[in-house]
Design an enzyme around this catalytic site. Structure first.
Site, short mmCIF file in Angstrom:
data_model
loop_
_atom_site.label_atom_id
_atom_site.label_comp_id
_atom_site.label_asym_id
_atom_site.label_seq_id
_atom_site.Cartn_x
_atom_site.Cartn_y
_atom_site.Cartn_z
CG ASP A 68 -21.39 78.98 -88.10
OD1 ASP A 68 -21.53 80.08 -87.55
OD2 ASP A 68 -22.34 78.25 -88.43
CE LYS B 181 -18.96 85.84 -90.89
NZ LYS B 181 -19.36 85.01 -89.76
CB CYS C 142 -50.29 96.33 -74.24
SG CYS C 142 -49.78 94.75 -74.91
CD GLU D 106 -9.49 86.14 -93.49
OE1 GLU D 106 -8.45 86.62 -93.97
OE2 GLU D 106 -9.82 86.25 -92.31
CB CYS E 53 -53.38 93.95 -73.25
SG CYS E 53 -53.59 94.96 -74.73
CE1 TYR F 115 -10.77 80.53 -89.52
CE2 TYR F 115 -9.24 82.36 -89.43
CZ TYR F 115 -10.32 81.74 -90.00
OH TYR F 115 -10.96 82.33 -91.04
CE LYS G 158 -22.79 85.17 -92.77
NZ LYS G 158 -23.95 84.95 -91.95
CB CYS H 76 -51.58 96.11 -79.35
SG CYS H 76 -52.23 96.55 -77.73
CB CYS I 147 -53.72 93.22 -78.05
SG CYS I 147 -52.14 92.76 -77.35
#
Ligand code: 5U1
Length: 681
Positions: free
Chosen positions: A119, A117, A432, A115, A411, A225, A316, A426, A408
């Protein structure tokens, strides 16, 4: 004053007629009266109901216009979890799915229903004695939001099932979506009113369903549906999925007219080709095909893995691609300190949305793509998947290499990439801010400590104000501090405080998961809790397993932790390292001092269910599958998805199906929840 019999009878007749016209218009797309005739009947009913306020019933079409706005949506626990579907993206993956199904059922050929699919958004509708009683979003699959009043306004959702023999209780599942025409009309109206337009029908449908004012939802041309039955009481339900669809159609739901029974892999593949050809002509968005094993008893036999059924898959359609320019790359820091390069793109419309960011995954991926800032790149986006860069279309004239920062970006801490590891991290841990924020969000999340109401924005404020710098600080908060924050009143502060208090009573598995140990997901946390039975035993094993400097071979590393089923060298090393860190031990101690506790389970090896394999089936009263599984694991047992001669017990609840039959056939003892509790003692 009692309602005169004539008025009552007329109202009933009008309700019936109007519901029938609604059905003909919105479900069958074959109206038999003009809009003006419909309106006249509708007004007559409204007038009658206004005169006699006792008259309106929950299934009256007048209830579809939307009632008073709400303050929020209450959580609803689904009686049966709302599972998601595994995806496949190629014919090979589809072939693999079919092979697993045949192998699981020990059959040469399997019949599927294919069936489209849609969206849209998955929702659940509960009918009590045939009358629509409650509707909810999927949420995390276990708990959704009560959006009954909004769903009542969706004209193709029947307010009463079209049957003279409604079951005591039936849950119907399906998708709310916005057809193309409705989407275009809505966006035209939004633009005319100077309001924000929606980027695609799915977002518009989601936005419309989550309106606190049902009158707004009522004004949006949403459709529904149906594709499945969920929890039910007082009836068994058909034996095949195709019959389920026929039953739903009979009850008055719109059901895809494109659903077909197909044979095996070849049948699925041919259906996919045909639907892909028709996709552009359909009046709504679809993003693939769903194949489901038609025979319901076979589904029970196949069971599920990790919240997705083994008996269904979504195939898909290929993701859409577009070309744009990579304008910059920034590095995001996650809760475990991993730096993820994020591409900042010249915005481009692809896969139904405007895309301005895409993930570049890690530095290895950047090297593989040989991509640099300034390049023209191909971006791919499929449905709900994070957009990604697939390849360089044309190198930029003035391109600039992408470099991993030495510090990083949040931080300023040192960034390191361990030998043999893809990820750069990091090294500042919870000092951090990004890691702290991520770790706290994970800690309070529903499947971890489940602190309701402590969301992203509130945590950001608390971290920003220096009020929370470790998970243990959450248990040191007071109502006055919370009430002083933006958009927090006294009542909300009290609610959060109550949720914080409630979360102190937890389980060892949840606590371990909440700690956010890298590579330890829910399943591993449960296995660790079940194997060691107590935090002390686990920490002791972790300490004894602490990696030595003279790097042992992988297979010899962490021998104690590796006795846990499914724990390999990488996970074991993560666990051992985590508990070896003084700061982590300190956080754990502070949490326990603050009162975080869990029932002391016996050491699993010595638990009442040690060495026993149990299978869960049907709906257990007041306990979902996860909780039942946790209980079994905590007492040393193993939970299996299918019944065999090696099964020691089957724990059966309401509506147990073929697993129960199989247990009876094989002579496996069957328990109800009380029986399980007695066994555990
Ligand atoms: N057509 C269709 N879409 N869809 C989505 N069937 C279907 N089934 C689903 C989902 C999530 O779930 C099953 C597990 C019932």
């Amino acid at each position: 004053m009692p309602v005169p019999a004539a008025a009552r009878a007329r109202a009933e007749q009008l309700r019936r007629e109007l519901n029938e016209h609604n059905y003909r218009y919105y479900v069958l797309d074959a109206p038999t009266v003009s809009d003006a005739e419909f309106d006249a009947l509708f007004r007559e009913l409204q007038e009658l109901e206004r005169h006699h306020p006792e008259l309106p019933t929950p299934d009256s079409p007048t209830q579809r216009v939307g009632g008073a706005p709400r303050a929020d949506f209450a959580p609803v626990r689904h009686r049966l979890p709302m599972q998601s579907l595994n995806n496949c993206f190629s014919e090979d993956e589809l072939r693999e799915f079919d092979r697993r199904v045949r192998e699981g059922l020990r059959r040469d050929a399997v019949e599927y229903v294919a069936e489209p699919k849609l969206d849209g958004l998955a929702i659940s509708l509960v009918y009590e004695h045939g009358v629509f009683a409650r509707g909810a979003t999927r949420g995390d699959g276990e708990t959704g939001e009560d959006i009954t009043e909004n769903l009542r306004t969706v004209r193709s959702i029947p307010l009463r099932l079209r049957t003279g023999h409604p079951p005591r209780l039936a849950e119907v599942r399906g998708e709310v979506y916005l057809p193309h025409k409705g989407f275009e009309r809505l966006n035209r109206q939004q633009a005319e009113r100077g309001e924000k337009t929606f980027v695609n029908p799915r977002n518009a449908a989601a936005g419309s369903l989550r309106q606190l004012d049902p009158r707004i939802t009522a004004s949006r041309p949403l459709a529904f549906y149906a594709y499945a039955l969920g929890h039910r009481e007082g009836f068994q339900g058909p034996r095949t999925h195709f019959e389920v669809l026929a039953l739903l159609r009979e009850w008055g739901f719109a059901v895809s007219g494109l659903a077909e029974i197909v044979d095996g892999f070849d049948g699925c593949r041919r259906y996919y080709e045909r639907l892909a050809q028709r996709r552009a002509t359909l009046p709504y968005d679809i993003d693939g095909v769903v194949y489901k094993v038609n025979d319901i008893a076979s589904r029970e036999e196949l069971g599920s893995v990790a919240r997705a059924p083994r008996w269904a898959v979504a195939h898909k359609f290929p993701a859409e691609e577009a070309v744009t320019v990579l304008e910059n790359v920034e590095f995001q820091v996650g809760r475990t300190g991993v730096l993820t390069p994020v591409a900042r793109l010249r915005p481009v419309f692809v896969g139904g949305a405007n895309v301005g960011n895409a993930t570049l995954h890690n530095m290895d991926e950047i090297a593989r793509l040989a991509v640099e800032i300034g390049d023209e790149v191909v971006v791919r986006r499929a449905g709900d998947v994070i957009p990604e860069i697939v390849r360089v279309q044309r190198p930029g004239a003035q391109r600039r290499a992408i470099r991993l920062p030495a510090h990083c970006p949040v931080c300023g801490g040192t960034v390191e990439r361990a030998e043999g590891e893809v990820a750069a991290r990091c090294m500042n841990g919870l000092s951090c801010r990004a890691q702290l924020h991520g770790a706290l969000l994970h800690f309070v999340s529903r499947r971890a400590m489940d602190v309701e109401g402590l969301g992203e924005k509130l945590l950001a404020q608390l971290v920003g104000a220096g009020r929370v710098s470790s998970p243990a600080d959450i248990y040191r908060l007071d109502a006055a501090t919370l009430a002083g924050l933006e958009r927090m009143g006294e009542k909300s502060a009290e609610n959060v405080m109550a949720a914080v208090g409630k979360s102190k009573q937890t389980t060892l598995a949840r606590f371990l998961y909440a700690l956010g140990i890298p590579d330890v997901g829910e399943a591993t946390a449960r296995d660790l809790a079940a194997h060691f039975g107590s935090l002390e035993a686990l920490m002791e094993a972790a300490e004894q397993d602490a990696p030595t400097t003279h790097a042992a071979k992988d297979k010899d590393r962490c021998p104690r932790l590796r006795q846990v089923p499914d724990v390999g060298p990488v996970v074991a090393a993560c666990v051992s390292h985590f508990f070896g860190e003084p700061r982590n031990r300190e956080v754990i101690r502070a949490l326990r001092d603050a009162g975080v506790s869990w029932p002391a389970a016996e050491k699993a090896a010595g638990g009442a269910l040690a060495g026993k394999t149990l299978v869960l089936t049907g709906t257990l009263p007041g306990m979902n599958r996860d909780e039942a599984a946790e209980l079994i694991l905590a007492h040393g047992g193993t939970v299996s998805g299918s019944v065999s001669k090696r099964t020691d017990y089957v724990v059966a609840g309401a509506d147990a199906g073929s697993k129960l039959e199989k247990a009876q056939k094989l002579g496996v003892p069957v328990l109800d929840l009380d029986g399980l509790r007695r066994l555990i003692g």
